[in-house]
Write a protein that holds these residues in place. Structure first.
Motif, PDB file in Angstrom:
ATOM      1  N   PRO A 230      -4.992   5.918  -9.627  1.00  0.00           N
ATOM      2  CA  PRO A 230      -4.635   4.628  -9.030  1.00  0.00           C
ATOM      3  C   PRO A 230      -5.215   3.456  -9.843  1.00  0.00           C
ATOM      4  O   PRO A 230      -6.342   3.511 -10.310  1.00  0.00           O
ATOM      5  CB  PRO A 230      -5.269   4.690  -7.635  1.00  0.00           C
ATOM      6  CG  PRO A 230      -5.274   6.158  -7.321  1.00  0.00           C
ATOM      7  CD  PRO A 230      -5.557   6.836  -8.645  1.00  0.00           C
TER       8      PRO A 230
ATOM      9  N   ARG B  78       2.329   1.613  -3.534  1.00  0.00           N
ATOM     10  CA  ARG B  78       1.325   2.070  -4.500  1.00  0.00           C
ATOM     11  C   ARG B  78       0.978   3.544  -4.282  1.00  0.00           C
ATOM     12  O   ARG B  78       0.866   4.312  -5.230  1.00  0.00           O
ATOM     13  CB  ARG B  78       0.072   1.200  -4.410  1.00  0.00           C
ATOM     14  CG  ARG B  78      -0.975   1.585  -5.417  1.00  0.00           C
ATOM     15  CD  ARG B  78      -2.156   0.672  -5.376  1.00  0.00           C
ATOM     16  NE  ARG B  78      -3.183   1.182  -6.259  1.00  0.00           N
ATOM     17  CZ  ARG B  78      -4.296   0.560  -6.500  1.00  0.00           C
ATOM     18  NH1 ARG B  78      -4.550  -0.606  -5.974  1.00  0.00           N
ATOM     19  NH2 ARG B  78      -5.193   1.095  -7.296  1.00  0.00           N
ATOM     20  N   HIS B  79       0.814   3.930  -3.025  1.00  0.00           N
ATOM     21  CA  HIS B  79       0.486   5.324  -2.722  1.00  0.00           C
ATOM     22  C   HIS B  79       1.623   6.244  -3.160  1.00  0.00           C
ATOM     23  O   HIS B  79       1.379   7.337  -3.690  1.00  0.00           O
ATOM     24  CB  HIS B  79       0.178   5.494  -1.228  1.00  0.00           C
ATOM     25  CG  HIS B  79      -0.350   6.842  -0.889  1.00  0.00           C
ATOM     26  ND1 HIS B  79       0.457   7.853  -0.410  1.00  0.00           N
ATOM     27  CD2 HIS B  79      -1.583   7.369  -0.975  1.00  0.00           C
ATOM     28  CE1 HIS B  79      -0.259   8.943  -0.212  1.00  0.00           C
ATOM     29  NE2 HIS B  79      -1.508   8.676  -0.544  1.00  0.00           N
ATOM     30  N   SER B  80       2.860   5.812  -2.971  1.00  0.00           N
ATOM     31  CA  SER B  80       4.016   6.618  -3.391  1.00  0.00           C
ATOM     32  C   SER B  80       4.033   6.786  -4.902  1.00  0.00           C
ATOM     33  O   SER B  80       4.274   7.885  -5.411  1.00  0.00           O
ATOM     34  CB  SER B  80       5.315   5.965  -2.913  1.00  0.00           C
ATOM     35  OG  SER B  80       5.358   5.922  -1.506  1.00  0.00           O
TER      36      SER B  80
ATOM     37  N   LYS C 202       0.835  -1.214   0.000  1.00  0.00           N
ATOM     38  CA  LYS C 202       0.000   0.000   0.000  1.00  0.00           C
ATOM     39  C   LYS C 202       0.862   1.254   0.000  1.00  0.00           C
ATOM     40  O   LYS C 202       0.574   2.219  -0.713  1.00  0.00           O
ATOM     41  CB  LYS C 202      -0.946   0.015   1.207  1.00  0.00           C
ATOM     42  CG  LYS C 202      -2.149  -0.862   1.045  1.00  0.00           C
ATOM     43  CD  LYS C 202      -3.072  -0.735   2.234  1.00  0.00           C
ATOM     44  CE  LYS C 202      -4.291  -1.590   2.053  1.00  0.00           C
ATOM     45  NZ  LYS C 202      -5.252  -1.424   3.150  1.00  0.00           N
ATOM     46  N   LEU C 203       1.915   1.263   0.802  1.00  0.00           N
ATOM     47  CA  LEU C 203       2.825   2.407   0.825  1.00  0.00           C
ATOM     48  C   LEU C 203       3.472   2.609  -0.545  1.00  0.00           C
ATOM     49  O   LEU C 203       3.585   3.733  -1.035  1.00  0.00           O
ATOM     50  CB  LEU C 203       3.936   2.196   1.861  1.00  0.00           C
ATOM     51  CG  LEU C 203       3.617   2.479   3.307  1.00  0.00           C
ATOM     52  CD1 LEU C 203       4.803   2.082   4.196  1.00  0.00           C
ATOM     53  CD2 LEU C 203       3.276   3.943   3.525  1.00  0.00           C
TER      54      LEU C 203
ATOM     55  N   ASP D  69       1.423   6.602  -6.877  1.00  0.00           N
ATOM     56  CA  ASP D  69       0.282   7.462  -7.211  1.00  0.00           C
ATOM     57  C   ASP D  69       0.619   8.942  -7.005  1.00  0.00           C
ATOM     58  O   ASP D  69       0.259   9.786  -7.822  1.00  0.00           O
ATOM     59  CB  ASP D  69      -0.953   7.078  -6.388  1.00  0.00           C
ATOM     60  CG  ASP D  69      -1.506   5.708  -6.751  1.00  0.00           C
ATOM     61  OD1 ASP D  69      -1.157   5.186  -7.842  1.00  0.00           O
ATOM     62  OD2 ASP D  69      -2.263   5.150  -5.942  1.00  0.00           O
ATOM     63  N   LEU D  70       1.325   9.254  -5.924  1.00  0.00           N
ATOM     64  CA  LEU D  70       1.723  10.645  -5.669  1.00  0.00           C
ATOM     65  C   LEU D  70       2.663  11.161  -6.760  1.00  0.00           C
ATOM     66  O   LEU D  70       2.542  12.299  -7.212  1.00  0.00           O
ATOM     67  CB  LEU D  70       2.424  10.763  -4.314  1.00  0.00           C
ATOM     68  CG  LEU D  70       1.547  10.660  -3.076  1.00  0.00           C
ATOM     69  CD1 LEU D  70       2.413  10.619  -1.810  1.00  0.00           C
ATOM     70  CD2 LEU D  70       0.562  11.817  -3.010  1.00  0.00           C
TER      71      LEU D  70
ATOM     72  N   GLN E 154       0.659  11.748 -10.394  1.00  0.00           N
ATOM     73  CA  GLN E 154      -0.564  12.559 -10.489  1.00  0.00           C
ATOM     74  C   GLN E 154      -0.504  13.567 -11.625  1.00  0.00           C
ATOM     75  O   GLN E 154      -1.502  13.815 -12.289  1.00  0.00           O
ATOM     76  CB  GLN E 154      -0.800  13.326  -9.183  1.00  0.00           C
ATOM     77  CG  GLN E 154      -1.343  12.522  -8.060  1.00  0.00           C
ATOM     78  CD  GLN E 154      -1.469  13.360  -6.796  1.00  0.00           C
ATOM     79  OE1 GLN E 154      -0.895  14.439  -6.671  1.00  0.00           O
ATOM     80  NE2 GLN E 154      -2.230  12.852  -5.844  1.00  0.00           N
TER      81      GLN E 154
END
Length: 163
Positions: free
Chosen positions: A33, A19-21, A16-17, A23-24, A27
Motif C-alpha cells: 500500500p 485503494r484496498h481493491s 478507502k474501498l 492493493d488486493l 499483492q
C-alpha cells in the motif's frame, strides 16, 4: 446534516474501498500500500530525483526515502547517483519494477471500468467535472489558508519586533 450523511465521509470511504481493491489486485507483484503512485510516476518518467518524486507525490522526502528503501529490498527500484551531481540520487525501475508498474496500471484500468460500469458517458463526464471542481476548491482553500497563516505570522513577528 448528520456525520453519517457527510459527503466527505462518503468520499473518504469510497477512496478507502478503491485503494484496498487496488492493493488486493497487486499483492502478487510485491507492491505494498502506498507504493503504486511511485511506480506510476517512474513508469511515466524513469530516473527522477527523490526531490522531484516527493514533490510530485505531495509527500515529505523522509517518507519517500522509507518507501524507496522498502522497494529496493523487494527489487522494484534502484537508486543511482546523478551523473552530473553526485549529491542527487535518481530512482529507476528494475525489470521487476516495470512488470509491477504494468500490473498496477492494468489493475487501475480494471478497477476504473468496474467502478463506473453503471454510469452513462454523460454521468461520467459530470462526475469528472464535479471532482475537478472539488479539487480546484480545495487547492484555492489551501492557498488562501497558507496566505492567511503567513500574513498572521508576519503580523505577529512585526508586533514582537516593534516592542
Amino acid at each position: 446534516m448528520s456525520h453519517d450523511d457527510s459527503l466527505t465521509r462518503l468520499m473518504r470511504y469510497v477512496l478507502k474501498l478503491h485503494r484496498h481493491s487496488v492493493d488486493l489486485m497487486i499483492q502478487k507483484y510485491d507492491v505494498f500500500p502506498g507504493q503504486p503512485p511511485l511506480l506510476m510516476r517512474l513508469s511515466e518518467r524513469d530516473g527522477q530525483s527523490q526531490k522531484e518524486l516527493a514533490d510530485s507525490m505531495l509527500i515529505k522526502p523522509p517518507t519517500l526515502t522509507v518507501m524507496i528503501n522498502r522497494m529496493e529490498k523487494t527489487g522494484l527500484v534502484e537508486r543511482k547517483p546523478d551523473p552530473d551531481d553526485q549529491h542527487v540520487s535518481r530512482v529507476y525501475l528494475t525489470g521487476k519494477g516495470r512488470q509491477a508498474a504494468a500490473g498496477v496500471q492494468e489493475a487501475l484500468q480494471v478497477l476504473e471500468a468496474k467502478c463506473f460500469e453503471h454510469f452513462s458517458p454523460e454521468e461520467k463526464m459530470l462526475f469528472r467535472r464535479l471532482l475537478w471542481q472539488v479539487r480546484d476548491d480545495l487547492e484555492t482553500f489551501q492557498r488562501n489558508f497558507k496566505d492567511e497563516s503567513l500574513a498572521g505570522k508576519q503580523a505577529e513577528d512585526n508586533s514582537i519586533g516593534g516592542n
